[in-house]
Structure formats: structure tokens, C-alpha cells
Design an enzyme around this catalytic site. Structure first.
Site, PDB file in Angstrom:
ATOM      1  N   HIS A  87      -2.237 -11.099   5.655  1.00  0.00           N
ATOM      2  CA  HIS A  87      -2.746  -9.864   6.530  1.00  0.00           C
ATOM      3  C   HIS A  87      -2.831  -8.089   5.489  1.00  0.00           C
ATOM      4  O   HIS A  87      -2.346  -8.768   4.437  1.00  0.00           O
ATOM      5  CB  HIS A  87      -1.650  -8.552   7.609  1.00  0.00           C
ATOM      6  N   ALA A  88      -4.616  -7.977   5.613  1.00  0.00           N
ATOM      7  CA  ALA A  88      -4.852  -6.939   4.281  1.00  0.00           C
ATOM      8  C   ALA A  88      -4.233  -6.175   4.173  1.00  0.00           C
ATOM      9  O   ALA A  88      -3.789  -5.272   4.923  1.00  0.00           O
ATOM     10  CB  ALA A  88      -6.858  -7.574   4.937  1.00  0.00           C
ATOM     11  N   HIS A  98     -13.143  -1.427   4.566  1.00  0.00           N
ATOM     12  CA  HIS A  98     -11.916  -0.745   4.673  1.00  0.00           C
ATOM     13  C   HIS A  98     -11.125  -0.645   3.228  1.00  0.00           C
ATOM     14  O   HIS A  98     -10.677   0.277   3.640  1.00  0.00           O
ATOM     15  CB  HIS A  98     -11.377  -1.267   6.418  1.00  0.00           C
ATOM     16  N   GLU A  99     -10.650  -1.696   3.388  1.00  0.00           N
ATOM     17  CA  GLU A  99      -9.546  -1.641   2.045  1.00  0.00           C
ATOM     18  C   GLU A  99     -10.057  -1.086   1.115  1.00  0.00           C
ATOM     19  O   GLU A  99      -9.397   0.135   0.169  1.00  0.00           O
ATOM     20  CB  GLU A  99      -9.143  -3.570   1.990  1.00  0.00           C
ATOM     21  N   HIS A 137      -9.353   2.228   0.560  1.00  0.00           N
ATOM     22  CA  HIS A 137      -8.064   3.001   0.351  1.00  0.00           C
ATOM     23  C   HIS A 137      -8.253   3.733  -0.830  1.00  0.00           C
ATOM     24  O   HIS A 137      -7.544   3.754  -1.554  1.00  0.00           O
ATOM     25  CB  HIS A 137      -7.038   1.792   0.384  1.00  0.00           C
ATOM     26  N   GLU A 150      -7.089   5.410   6.517  1.00  0.00           N
ATOM     27  CA  GLU A 150      -7.657   4.463   7.446  1.00  0.00           C
ATOM     28  C   GLU A 150      -8.979   4.744   7.696  1.00  0.00           C
ATOM     29  O   GLU A 150     -10.302   3.903   7.746  1.00  0.00           O
ATOM     30  CB  GLU A 150      -6.629   4.350   8.111  1.00  0.00           C
ATOM     31  N   HIS A 204       1.674  -5.531  12.989  1.00  0.00           N
ATOM     32  CA  HIS A 204       2.787  -3.988  11.881  1.00  0.00           C
ATOM     33  C   HIS A 204       3.456  -3.789  12.953  1.00  0.00           C
ATOM     34  O   HIS A 204       4.476  -3.942  12.376  1.00  0.00           O
ATOM     35  CB  HIS A 204       1.439  -3.185  13.052  1.00  0.00           C
ATOM     36  N   TYR A 255      -4.787   4.995  13.278  1.00  0.00           N
ATOM     37  CA  TYR A 255      -5.480   3.990  13.464  1.00  0.00           C
ATOM     38  C   TYR A 255      -6.250   4.249  15.120  1.00  0.00           C
ATOM     39  O   TYR A 255      -7.922   4.453  15.246  1.00  0.00           O
ATOM     40  CB  TYR A 255      -6.136   2.502  13.710  1.00  0.00           C
TER      41      TYR A 255
HETATM   42  O1  KAW Z   1      -3.584  -3.486   9.914  1.00  0.00           O
HETATM   43  C1  KAW Z   1      -5.176  -2.964   9.759  1.00  0.00           C
HETATM   44  C2  KAW Z   1      -6.143  -2.934   8.034  1.00  0.00           C
HETATM   45  C3  KAW Z   1      -4.955  -3.015   7.201  1.00  0.00           C
HETATM   46  C4  KAW Z   1      -4.307  -2.682   6.008  1.00  0.00           C
HETATM   47  O2  KAW Z   1      -5.808  -1.752   5.216  1.00  0.00           O
HETATM   48  O3  KAW Z   1      -4.587  -0.941   7.137  1.00  0.00           O
HETATM   49  C5  KAW Z   1      -3.348  -2.088   5.566  1.00  0.00           C
HETATM   50  C6  KAW Z   1      -1.696  -2.370   7.272  1.00  0.00           C
HETATM   51  C7  KAW Z   1      -0.772  -2.731   5.974  1.00  0.00           C
HETATM   52  C8  KAW Z   1       0.071  -0.833   6.023  1.00  0.00           C
HETATM   53  C9  KAW Z   1       1.544  -1.552   5.121  1.00  0.00           C
HETATM   54  C10 KAW Z   1       1.675  -2.286   4.557  1.00  0.00           C
HETATM   55  C11 KAW Z   1       0.691  -3.579   4.316  1.00  0.00           C
HETATM   56  C12 KAW Z   1      -0.583  -3.474   4.952  1.00  0.00           C
HETATM   57  N1  KAW Z   1      -2.440  -0.395   4.756  1.00  0.00           N
HETATM   58  C13 KAW Z   1      -3.238  -0.198   3.657  1.00  0.00           C
HETATM   59  O4  KAW Z   1      -3.483  -1.052   3.137  1.00  0.00           O
HETATM   60  C14 KAW Z   1      -2.697   0.896   3.097  1.00  0.00           C
HETATM   61  C15 KAW Z   1      -3.200   1.560   1.654  1.00  0.00           C
HETATM   62  C16 KAW Z   1      -3.133   2.595   2.393  1.00  0.00           C
HETATM   63  C17 KAW Z   1      -2.629   3.503   2.909  1.00  0.00           C
HETATM   64  C18 KAW Z   1      -1.947   3.562   3.820  1.00  0.00           C
HETATM   65  C19 KAW Z   1      -2.305   1.657   4.391  1.00  0.00           C
HETATM   66  N2  KAW Z   1      -6.311  -2.854  10.281  1.00  0.00           N
HETATM   67  C20 KAW Z   1      -5.611  -2.565  12.218  1.00  0.00           C
HETATM   68  C21 KAW Z   1      -6.600  -2.005  12.945  1.00  0.00           C
HETATM   69  C22 KAW Z   1      -7.870  -2.022  12.662  1.00  0.00           C
HETATM   70  C23 KAW Z   1      -8.596  -2.870  13.638  1.00  0.00           C
HETATM   71  N3  KAW Z   1     -10.102  -3.604  13.487  1.00  0.00           N
HETATM   72  C24 KAW Z   1      -9.944  -2.756  12.120  1.00  0.00           C
HETATM   73  C25 KAW Z   1     -11.084  -2.436  11.221  1.00  0.00           C
HETATM   74  C26 KAW Z   1     -11.313  -1.669  10.567  1.00  0.00           C
HETATM   75  C27 KAW Z   1     -10.063  -0.668  10.095  1.00  0.00           C
HETATM   76  C28 KAW Z   1      -9.179  -1.091  11.312  1.00  0.00           C
HETATM   77  C29 KAW Z   1      -9.183  -1.774  11.822  1.00  0.00           C
HETATM   78  C30 KAW Z   1      -5.503  -3.844  12.323  1.00  0.00           C
HETATM   79  O5  KAW Z   1      -5.919  -4.899  11.917  1.00  0.00           O
HETATM   80  O6  KAW Z   1      -4.782  -3.937  13.349  1.00  0.00           O
HETATM   81 ZN    ZN Z   2      -6.394   0.200   5.795  1.00  0.00          ZN
END
Ligand code: KAW
Ligand code: ZN
Length: 604
Positions: free
Chosen positions: A330-331, A360-361, A364, A388, A490, A500
Site C-alpha cells: 500500500h502506497a 498523490h504521494e 505528501h 491528503e 486502513h 480522504y
Molecule cells: O491510502 C491511500 C493512499 C496512501 C496514503 O498516501 O494516503 C498513505 C496511507 C498511509 C497512512 C499511514 C501509514 C501508511 C500509509 N498516507 C501517507 O503516506 C501519509 C503521508 C503523510 C501524512 C499522512 C499520511 N488512499 C486512500 C484514499 C484514496 C482512494 N483513491 C484515491 C485517489 C487519490 C488519492 C487518495 C485516494 C485509499 O487508497 O483508500
Molecule cells: Zn495520502
């Protein structure tokens, strides 16, 4: 009591130095575990997490001896407010060890899960095909993701959906329940009612729940129109398993959790004879690889006059799934707390979906680089939804047909209202389809934390909410032996999700403001802020703040005083042409589904 503010400032400076070193240490061992899952990398990570917790407890013990609430300097007061919440480290050592072990194990189970391929039983087969010969080594990334996106075989889709939900949910259920108990205990030790209460505090809004309900009620009509249109198209493809007045079966929407429907674009596009919006083919034809996808995103930020990633990003990141070891696919984007080491871990495939995720990444990472000079306590988003939203705001410009033509991923499209509808439709399959899922996941989780959903009704409550908000239903019957929320990253990863939903509203507000700053005139969905230094300057100003100011102040700065709240006006304006088109299409049957107004019926 140390009332001396000067002494307090020295304490904060010492904290920043020590905490940065400790944080770097923990990030390194967490990186090693996430990019190479083994017993030893897990143990190493658990050790450093325990050390860090002890350090945080010492800091907390000292910080709370200061009468910081009486300090004059708002920034010093705000930093102490952050340090005065101890988090999980408030637990006695044995329970702290237990919860950290549970979190590592849940992440391990989810990430290393493998399922069996679907074996089509020929009609007249006398004996079922011997399963021993089949290797059960399909992973979510990329195998199941690809099958859920591409397969048109209802039986295969049902099988893969059920395999994933059974094989991840069930083993996680008991660990998740114990984690909820321990997490709530820690929350109460920090003065919160439960973990949900602690998570909602990040938004500093008196009645966050009613603000979220209002946002959802404003967006629901648009979602229902999209749902009705897609349901009718799927009804024509799959027949009676898609009832015209009921929920859509969750396995037919191109995504394991039915949270993004962009993989239905090619088979449901409004005007199929116009050129496709799906640039996946062009990406492959033009020899894009993951590195080049991230370079494209990085270049966009540079074009705004913002920061480029450091050279170390390219050597230290993990941008593809390694073949020789187990990883958490998971990214995620990583800040190593030393002001110069920033990385992304993503099992990138060459697809439009992964190009969006790459943006998206990198959003961050841009945030990390912009607030690098803030004290550690302020190196967060203005609220979690801001973090996000940044990458997605850039992706809103990149994905326009105009920009895609500019970078050669789309051939010239005439300025044609039908192409416009196709484009808005492709954006809605991601952005509008996601809204109810982004809303309901934490509605469910907050109710589990508060006890409103008892442990023995978690799965029933999950599907009640999925029916009520998303209008989807499971393809096969589910029971309380299942734990279907656990099939979404998550939940075992203990990562909040409402961020999100907040981001998907906020990003259109940001897009509108930046488009105005860039001098854009015309419909919002045609705006591309590429190379606009004015837009970049405004965005950088927001990001540099980190969490040093309350987020309504950040919005006030951005909108030059026009508003300070989340406002669905921008997303509604963006999709207005599509909304009108969908309403015309959906005249014959009413939007909505049986069960959309039902509450969660908890058996008491
Ligand atoms: O989970 C993600 C992307 C991963 C993340 O970049 O949000 C990542 C998740 C994560 C959180 C904590 C630990 C490990 C992974 N969050 C981060 O990397 C992050 C970086 C800085 C601050 C907070 C979180 N997207 C969600 C929501 C989503 C769905 N479709 C999308 C399209 C574009 C953007 C987001 C989404 C998902 O896949 O359900
Ligand atoms: Zn994110």
C-alpha cells in the site's frame, strides 16, 4: 512549576534536536520492516518503537510541569499543547508492547496474504480440477487489483472478492478487537472518551459530526445520479443480478472495495465514439516506467516554482514491487525527520490509476519539504485532510485533456461538449464514487470505538452503512464470522480515513483558489495551473505553515478572507455540467435504492 517562558523555549529546542534523532531512528526501522517483512525486521522495529515511546513519556513528564497554558507566545503554547498528548505511550509497558505487536502482526497478515486463482470448472467436468496443481500465490497488488479491474466474468469476480474478504478479514477480527480495547484505554489515559474522540480532535471542530453530515447531504444528490446511471449500464451488461431499484453488487465496480469506479470507464462512457480518457495505453506505448511517472509529477511542482525532490529520493525510495522479498505494497510517503531524507514506497504499475497515486504521494513529499523549517511538533498538515489533498490538487490539472495533450499522452481533442461530459464522467468515477466510502469507513470505526457497534455486530453494521451511504451490497451472504472492514488496508493499519473525505471536498476548494490565482477564466474543470508561479506561491505559503496555525486560518489566508470552512460549492461547481447531463439521462427511473434511508439497526 517552571513558569519561565524562556526556560520553556530552551526545553522545546532541546526536544526538537533529540526527537528528530529518535524519530529518524524509528522511521528507518519502520522503513526496513515495510520494505522487507521478516521476523527480525519486525522485532527491530518493535524495539525502537518502544524506545521512542519511553522518550515521549519522559518528554511528556517534563512538558506537563510547565504552566504552558499561561504562556504569552501562541506558538510556544501550541507546541506544548501537541507535546501534552502522549498517545499510545501512555499505556503501561506490557500493554504498550501488546498493542504494538498487534499492529505489526495485522499489517503483516494483510500485506502477506495470498489467495488461490479462480479455476473455471468446465460444465461437464466429471471431477473438479485437482486444486493441488494450482499455486495459491495471488497478491492484492497487482494480481487481484488487475482481476477486479478487468474481469467481466461474474463468477470469477465473486470468487476473488470472497477469497480476499475471507482470507484477510477473518484472521484479523480477533486481533482488531483486542487492539480496539487497548487503543481506547490509551485514549482515555489521554483524556479522551475513546479513540474516535481522539482522532476527531485533529480537526478542532466543535461538532465535527454534524459538519460532516451537512457536507454529505449536500453531495448525496450528485452521487445518487452517478449511482443510478452506472447501475443502469451494469444492469444492461450483467442482467438481473443488478436490480434497477436496489444496491449495486460490490464486486462489479472495478475495485475490491467499490471505492473508485474508474475501471468501468471504457464500458460505460457516455459518448464512446469520442477519444478515450484512459491514458494507460499511451503510458505503456510511450515506454513510461514508474521512475518516469514520478519525474512527471515532480516536474509539475517545479513548474509552479515549488520544490523538487532531493537526489536521495530516487535512490532511497521503493517505486516498484521487489521480486525477492515481502513488502507492504500500500502506497505511502515518508519523512525521516532530518530535513533531507524523504521517500515514497509504492508498488507502481504503469496505469493511469497509479500515475494519479504517484501525484498523490508526491503531494505528501512536497508538504514535507515545504514545512521542513517548522518545529517537529508542527510538521503535520493544517489538518489531516490537507495532507491528503495536495497531490490530488496537482492531479486535477494534470488529468485535464488539455494537459494530457500538452504532454503527449492524449491526441488532440476538439473543444466538444461531448468530450467534456466524457472527461467529467471519468473524474466523477474517481471523485464522486469515492465520497460515500470516504465518509462511511470512519462512521463505522468511530461507532466500534465508542461501543455503539458491539463487537458481535461489526459486520452487520458495516453492510448496513455500505447499503445506506454507498448503495452497494456484498455479492454473497456475509456473517459475523467475517470481518469485511478488515479487508481494507486502513483498518488493520490503524490509519484514520475521514481525512480522504475531507480532502476530496477541500481539494476542489484549493483548485478553485489556485485557478483564480493563475488567471484562469472559464469552467473550473478546464483549468490547468501548470507553470503558474502565482498559484505555486500561494500553495507554498499554505504548505510552509504546517500545523502551526489552526486550519480555518489557513483557509482564510488561501481564500483571502472569503471563507474559513470546508465548502462543497467548488466540487459542485466543477461537476455541474455532468449533474445536468445525468439528470437528463436518469429520467426514466428514480435515483436511489431500497435501504438508502435505513439507520443501522443494532439488535439490542
Ligand atoms: O491510502 C491511500 C493512499 C496512501 C496514503 O498516501 O494516503 C498513505 C496511507 C498511509 C497512512 C499511514 C501509514 C501508511 C500509509 N498516507 C501517507 O503516506 C501519509 C503521508 C503523510 C501524512 C499522512 C499520511 N488512499 C486512500 C484514499 C484514496 C482512494 N483513491 C484515491 C485517489 C487519490 C488519492 C487518495 C485516494 C485509499 O487508497 O483508500
Ligand atoms: Zn495520502
Amino acid at each position: 512549576n517552571n513558569t519561565d517562558e524562556k526556560e520553556a523555549l530552551n526545553f522545546l529546542l532541546a526536544y526538537d534536536r533529540e526527537a528528530s534523532a529518535m524519530c529518524n531512528n524509528v522511521m528507518n526501522t519502520q522503513w526496513d520492516f515495510n520494505t522487507n517483512i521478516t521476523e527480525s525486521t519486525k522485532q527491530r522495529m518493535l524495539e525502537t518503537q518502544l524506545e521512542y515511546a519511553k522518550f515521549q513519556k519522559d518528554v511528556w513528564a517534563t512538558a506537563t510541569t510547565f504552566k504552558w497554558k499561561t504562556f504569552r507566545d501562541p506558538s510556544i503554547r501550541r507546541q506544548f499543547k501537541v507535546l501534552s498528548v502522549l498517545g499510545r505511550a501512555a499505556l503501561p509497558e506490557e500493554k504498550l508492547k501488546e498493542i504494538q505487536q498487534l499492529l505489526a502482526d495485522m499489517r503483516d497478515i494483510y500485506s502477506r496474504n495470498r489467495v488461490c486463482p479462480y479455476v473455471k470448472q468446465p460444465k461437464n467436468a466429471s471431477l473438479p480440477i485437482r486444486m493441488e496443481s494450482v499455486k495459491c500465490n495471488l497478491a492484492l497488488d497487482p494480481d487481484l487489483t488487475r482481476i477486479m479491474a478487468k474481469s467481466k466474468d461474474d463468477n470469477e469476480l465473486t470468487y476473488m472478492w470472497q477469497q480476499w474478504h475471507d482470507e484477510t478479514g477473518r484472521p484479523l477480527r480477533s486481533k482488531f478487537m483486542r487492539y480496539v480495547e487497548l487503543s481506547n484505554e490509551a485514549a482515555r489515559l489521554n483524556g479522551f472518551k475513546d479513540t474516535g474522540d481522539q482522532w476527531r480532535a485533529s480537526y478542532d471542530i466543535e461538532d465535527f459530526n454534524s459538519e460532516l453530515d451537512e457536507l454529505w447531504m449536500g453531495l448525496r444528490p450528485l452521487y445518487q445520479q452517478l449511482h443510478a446511471y452506472v447501475r443502469r449500464r451494469l444492469h444492461h451488461q450483467h442482467g438481473k443480478i443488478v436490480p434497477l431499484d436496489g444496491p449495486i453488487p460490490a464486486h462489479l465496480l472495478g475495485n475490491m472495495w467499490a471505492q473508485s469506479w474508474s475501471n468501468l470507464y471504457d464500458t460505460t462512457v457516455p459518448f464512446p465514439n469520442k477519444n478515450s480518457m484512459d491514458v494507460t495505453l499511451s503510458l505503456k506505448r510511450q515506454g513510461y516506467d514508474p521512475v518516469r511517472m514520478f519525474q512527471l509529477a515532480d516536474q509539475f511542482f517545479v513548474s509552479l516554482g515549488m520544490k523538487s525532490v532531493p537526489d536521495s529520493f530516487w535512490t532511497a525510495s521503493m517505486l516498484e514491487k521487489p521480486l525477492d522479498r515481502e513488502v507492504v505494497c500500500h502506497a505511502s510517503a515518508w519523512d525521516f525527520c532530518n530535513g533531507r531524507d524523504f521517500r515514497i514506497k509504492q508498488c507502481t504499475e504503469v496505469t493511469m490509476e497509479d500515475l494519479t497515486t504517484a501525484h498523490h504521494e508526491l503531494g505528501h513529499i512536497q508538504y514535507y519539504m515545504q514545512y521542513v523549517n517548522q518545529p517537529l511538533a508542527f510538521r503535520e498538515g493544517a489538518n489531516p485532510g490537507f495532507h491528503e489533498a495536495i497531490g490530488d490538487v496537482v492531479a486535477l490539472s494534470v488529468s485535464t485533456p488539455k494537459h494530457m495533450q500538452k504532454i503527449g499522452l492524449l491526441d488532440k481533442a476538439a473543444d466538444d461538449p461531448e468530450v467534456d461530459i466524457n472527461y467529467l464522467y471519468s473524474m466523477a468515477l474517481d471523485k464522486i464514487a469515492f465520497l460515500p466510502f470516504g465518509f462511511l469507513l470512519d462512521q463505522w470505526r468511530w461507532k466500534v470505538f465508542s461501543g455503539e457497534i458491539p463487537f458481535d455486530q461489526m459486520n452487520k453494521a458495516w453492510w448496513d452503512l455500505r447499503l445506506r451511504y454507498q448503495g452497494v451490497a456484498p455479492p454473497v451472504n456475509r456473517s459475523e464470522h467475517d470481518f469485511d472492514a478488515g479487508a481494507k488496508y486502513h483498518v488493520p493499519a490503524n490509519t484514520p480515513y475521514i481525512r480522504y473525505f475531507v480532502s476530496f471536498v477541500l481539494q476542489f476548494q484549493l483548485h478553485k483558489v489556485l485557478c483564480e490565482a493563475s488567471g484562469h477564466v472559464g469552467p473550473l474543470h478546464k483549468c490547468d495551473i501548470y507553470q503558474s508561479r502565482e498559484a505555486g506561491k500561494l500553495l507554498a505559503e499554505l504548505l510552509k505553515l504546517g500545523s502551526s496555525k489552526p486550519w480555518p486560518d489557513a483557509i482564510r489566508i488561501l481564500t483571502r478572507g472569503r471563507t474559513s470552512r470546508m465548502d462543497p460549492g467548488a466540487i459542485m461547481e466543477y461537476f455541474q455540467p455532468l449533474m445536468e447531463w445525468l439528470q437528463k439521462q436518469n429520467t426514466e427511473e428514480k435515483a436511489g435504492w431500497r435501504g438508502m434511508n435505513s439507520g443501522i439497526t443494532i439488535k439490542t
